[in-house]
Design a protein around this motif. Structure first.
Motif: not given
Length: 256
Positions: A174-188
């Motif tokens: 489900n691509t609507d639930l997949r985090p964006t690259k920006f969100e992944v970096q912000k999470a890290l």
């Protein structure tokens, strides 16, 4: 049953068995990829058969079985599973969104409570309950799109309790639930403030075996296109899974 001599490459130092003992679950988590409304539950004999086969084929030095689902706390034989796994030399971890029965907690050293936005308060209550009883508890959450505020609240909760937190990016279809690259970096960036946090980006293929309630094996919880029956293929099924293909999470920008 005769199991062939263990090949040298099959000697596994550390192995994780994710045993989905039932797909039955009272929740409807939007990111869940498991089949719904299936009530089959692994019998104690089946559970013993699979873990004993894995032990013989892999010749592991250290192995952990994670009791998963569905919701494993709905399984009638949960305490029996724990006893069987410990008798065979496995460490046992319960991964749950539910309140484990006291009889189960008495036999467990580790409980992982899955917490997300839709069970936030319940998850906190379960963590507090297990923590109060002196059990070793950790929290697991899934990073989904638009989920940074929830992740921040869960992180602050874990930090206040000094409880380990494991964060896994959603990598389902489900691509609507997949985090964006920006969100992944912000999470890290957010998670870097806490030493007891683990970003689960390392592929476990080759180090883990996932077993479903129908005793089919696969190499990753997210992979359903390459399952094999343990009942029919036995040791060959275990060998095939440990040679499984990598799930290319990096293509989705989900690993740093």
């Amino acid at each position: 049953m005769v199991v062939r001599r263990v090949r040298s490459w099959m000697r596994v130092e550390k192995l994780t068995v994710v045993f989905e003992v039932t797909y039955r679950c009272p929740f409807s988590c939007p990111h869940c990829f498991q089949p719904k409304n299936l009530s089959r539950e692994v019998s104690p004999n089946e559970f013993h058969f699979v873990l004993n086969l894995i032990k013989k084929v892999t010749d592991f030095k250290h192995a952990t079985v994670i009791l998963s689902g569905g919701e494993p706390c709905t399984a009638r034989h949960l305490s029996t599973y724990i006893d069987i796994a410990k008798h065979l030399g496995y460490d046992v971890v319960l991964e749950t969104r539910w309140l484990p029965p006291m009889t189960v907690l008495e036999h467990l050293k580790h409980v992982v409570v899955s917490i997300d936005s839709w069970n936030l308060e319940l998850g906190k209550a379960i963590v507090n309950y297990v923590h109060k009883l002196g059990g070793r508890v950790a929290v697991r959450t899934t990073l989904v799109r638009n989920g940074l505020s929830t992740l921040s609240e869960i992180l602050n909760f874990c930090m206040s309790k000094n409880i380990p937190l494991a964060v896994a990016p959603y990598i389902g279809t489900n691509t609507d639930l997949r985090p964006t690259k920006f969100e992944v970096q912000k999470a890290l960036d957010m998670l870097s403030m806490y030493r007891e946090v683990y970003y689960m980006s390392n592929c476990m293929v080759g180090k883990s075996i996932v077993v479903d309630p129908y005793l089919n094996a696969r190499s990753c919880v997210f992979l359903f296109d390459d399952v094999i029956s343990i009942v029919h293929y036995r040791e060959k099924a275990i060998e095939k899974v440990l040679q499984g293909k990598k799930y290319r999470c990096i293509e989705y920008g989900l690993v740093p």
